[in-house]
Design an enzyme around this catalytic site. Sequence first.
Site, PDB file in Angstrom:
ATOM      1  N   ARG A 151      36.884   3.379 115.050  1.00 54.47           N
ATOM      2  CA  ARG A 151      37.122   4.921 116.286  1.00 54.47           C
ATOM      3  C   ARG A 151      36.921   4.314 116.973  1.00 54.47           C
ATOM      4  O   ARG A 151      37.906   3.832 118.062  1.00 54.47           O
ATOM      5  CB  ARG A 151      36.921   6.005 115.977  1.00 54.47           C
ATOM      6  CG  ARG A 151      37.101   6.982 114.534  1.00 54.47           C
ATOM      7  CD  ARG A 151      37.019   8.226 114.974  1.00 54.47           C
ATOM      8  NE  ARG A 151      37.587   9.112 115.227  1.00 54.47           N
ATOM      9  CZ  ARG A 151      37.007   9.735 116.683  1.00 54.47           C
ATOM     10  NH1 ARG A 151      35.349   9.341 116.790  1.00 54.47           N
ATOM     11  NH2 ARG A 151      37.425  10.194 117.259  1.00 54.47           N
ATOM     12  N   GLU A 190      39.512  32.424  94.140  1.00 54.89           N
ATOM     13  CA  GLU A 190      40.692  32.709  92.792  1.00 54.89           C
ATOM     14  C   GLU A 190      41.620  31.537  92.524  1.00 54.89           C
ATOM     15  O   GLU A 190      41.607  31.193  91.199  1.00 54.89           O
ATOM     16  CB  GLU A 190      40.799  34.045  93.064  1.00 54.89           C
ATOM     17  CG  GLU A 190      42.057  34.452  91.980  1.00 54.89           C
ATOM     18  CD  GLU A 190      42.715  35.453  92.977  1.00 54.89           C
ATOM     19  OE1 GLU A 190      44.077  35.747  92.347  1.00 54.89           O
ATOM     20  OE2 GLU A 190      42.387  36.646  93.456  1.00 54.89           O
ATOM     21  N   SER A 207      40.538  43.692  96.346  1.00 52.60           N
ATOM     22  CA  SER A 207      41.064  42.942  95.168  1.00 52.60           C
ATOM     23  C   SER A 207      40.808  43.850  94.214  1.00 52.60           C
ATOM     24  O   SER A 207      39.798  44.818  93.137  1.00 52.60           O
ATOM     25  CB  SER A 207      39.966  42.175  94.694  1.00 52.60           C
ATOM     26  OG  SER A 207      40.543  41.172  94.307  1.00 52.60           O
ATOM     27  N   HIS A 257      37.929  35.271  98.853  1.00 52.11           N
ATOM     28  CA  HIS A 257      37.949  35.386  97.563  1.00 52.11           C
ATOM     29  C   HIS A 257      39.080  34.890  96.759  1.00 52.11           C
ATOM     30  O   HIS A 257      38.843  34.568  95.763  1.00 52.11           O
ATOM     31  CB  HIS A 257      37.696  37.215  97.068  1.00 52.11           C
ATOM     32  CG  HIS A 257      38.451  37.191  96.023  1.00 52.11           C
ATOM     33  ND1 HIS A 257      39.088  37.637  96.065  1.00 52.11           N
ATOM     34  CD2 HIS A 257      37.386  38.294  95.182  1.00 52.11           C
ATOM     35  CE1 HIS A 257      39.662  38.001  94.720  1.00 52.11           C
ATOM     36  NE2 HIS A 257      38.496  38.457  94.299  1.00 52.11           N
ATOM     37  N   ASN A 258      40.049  35.229  97.326  1.00 53.89           N
ATOM     38  CA  ASN A 258      41.239  34.980  97.496  1.00 53.89           C
ATOM     39  C   ASN A 258      41.262  33.259  96.941  1.00 53.89           C
ATOM     40  O   ASN A 258      41.604  33.230  96.247  1.00 53.89           O
ATOM     41  CB  ASN A 258      42.294  35.555  98.262  1.00 53.89           C
ATOM     42  CG  ASN A 258      42.681  36.642  97.440  1.00 53.89           C
ATOM     43  OD1 ASN A 258      42.039  37.165  97.287  1.00 53.89           O
ATOM     44  ND2 ASN A 258      44.151  37.329  98.122  1.00 53.89           N
ATOM     45  N   LYS A 290      38.562  38.537 102.086  1.00 50.79           N
ATOM     46  CA  LYS A 290      38.989  38.700 100.757  1.00 50.79           C
ATOM     47  C   LYS A 290      39.721  37.568 101.235  1.00 50.79           C
ATOM     48  O   LYS A 290      40.380  37.374  99.835  1.00 50.79           O
ATOM     49  CB  LYS A 290      40.207  40.143 101.010  1.00 50.79           C
ATOM     50  CG  LYS A 290      40.848  39.978 100.756  1.00 50.79           C
ATOM     51  CD  LYS A 290      40.701  40.564  98.838  1.00 50.79           C
ATOM     52  CE  LYS A 290      42.079  40.690  97.465  1.00 50.79           C
ATOM     53  NZ  LYS A 290      43.111  40.027  98.217  1.00 50.79           N
TER      54      LYS A 290
END
Length: 470
Positions: free
Chosen positions: A445, A189, A128, A185-186, A182
Amino acid sequence: MGNADIGLTGLAVMGQNLVLNMERNGYTVAVHNRTTKTMRDFVNAHPGKKLVGCETMEEFVGALRKPRQVLIMVKAGAPVDQVIAQLTPLLDAGDLIIDGGNSYFMDTERRSKELEAKGLRFIGTGISGGEFGALWGPSIMPGGQQEAWEQVRAIFTAISAKVEGEPCVIHIGPRGAGHYVKMVHNGIEYGDMQLIAEAYDLLHRGLGLTSQELHDVFAEWNQGELQSYLIEITAQIFLMKDEDTGKPLVDLILDEAQQKGTGKWTSQGALDLGVPTPTINAAVESRIISALKGERVRASKVLSGPLAAYQGNRKAFVRQVRDALYMAKICSYAQGMALLRAASEEYAYSLNYGEIAAIWRGGCIIRAGFLNRIREAFKSQPDLPNLLLNDGFKADVQSKQDALRTVVKTAIDLGIPCLAMSSALNYFDAYRTDRLPANLTQAQRDYFGAHTYQRVDKEGVFHTEWPGAQ
C-alpha cells in the site's frame, strides 16, 4: 375508550400465534389486518376467546385502553413505516408502538427518534422461535426507552419462553439494540445451519451414510455437547419419508437455500464495524452459491474433481466430524459475540452479553445447552473480548482443533466444499497468530499509494521512497 390490553396489526401466521399466546396468558387483544377478511376469519375461528376484531385503524386504536400498546407484525421495510404513519395521528403522548418484525436496526434507530420527537414510545423487538415459538413462547429481544420496556414488561414476560423458570426476555438496550441483537442471532443461526449442513454432506456423500444412519448419528450428538434445537430437528428430518416414493424426503428437496436478508445484514454490519465474521459470511455465501443451481449443474458436467468417497476408519471419522462441528460452532459464536461487543460500543447499547445468551436458551432457533456456558463465561469475565479466551472454551478448542484440521483436510481431499468449517479454522488460526502477513500488505500500500506504515521497532508513521515506485 376500549378495554383491550394490547392490539396487534398484521395477522399472518406469526401475528396470529402471538395473539393466541397473549390471549392464553390472560390478555384481551384487539386485532386488525389490512385485509379485513383475514381478521374476520381469524376471530371467527376462535370463538370464546378475548379477541376484539377491528375493521379500521380508527376502530383498532379506539379498542385499546390507555396508555395504548400496539404491536405491528408486518413485513420489514416500507410496510412498517406505512402502518406507523396510519397509527401516529390516532395515538396520544405516552402510547407505545412495538415493531415485532425483522426490521433493519438502522430503520429502528430512525423510527425511535422520529416517534420520540412526537411524544410516542417505541420498541423495536426481535422475536425468535418461528410459528411454534410465537404460540407457545418465543425468545424476545426488545430495544427502546426504559419506560417503554416497563410498560410492556408484564406481557412480554408472560408470553416468552421459560428456561429453569427464567423468562427468555430482557430489555436489550435503547433504540435499535433489540433488532441489532436479533440480527446477530440470525447471523449465528446461519452459521450453525451451514456447519450442520457441511457435517451432513461429509457423512452422507463422503461416508455414504443412509438417512437412518444419519438420524442415529445426529440423535446421539444431541445427547452431548452439541445438544440443540437445530441438531434435534436435523435428526428428525432424516426420518421423514416421501409419501409417494418412500424415499427419504431430504433427498428430494431441491438444494437451493433461500434467505430473508438478516444473515446478509449481519455480514454487512460486521464489515461496517471492522469485525471479522468469516463463518457467518461463509454461511451467507453458501446460500448464494446454492442458488446458482443451473450453473452448478452445467459445471458438474465439465469440471471434475476427486471421488467423494472416504476410505479410512468410518467410526473414527464420524467422531472427528462431531468434534470439528463443535469447535467450528465455538468459533462462529465467538465471532457473533465479538460483533455484539463492537456494536455495543459503537452505538452505545450497553449490551449484557451473558444475559443475551441466557434468553437465547429457550424459544429461539439457536437454543442450546451450549448457551449456558456462554452465559457463565461472560458472567465470570464481563470484559471478555472473545470467547476463545475464556478458559473453558479455550480448553475445548485446544482439544478439538486436530479434529477440525483433519476434517477440513479430508473435505479438500474428497472435493466436498466446507466453506464454513474451513473459515472457522482459519479464524482460529488467524486469531491465535501474533504476526500476520499484513506487514507485506502495508508495504504494498505504501509502495503504490504512499499510504504510510508503522514499524515494530520504533514509534511514528513512516513512508519509504521505494525503488522504481511510480
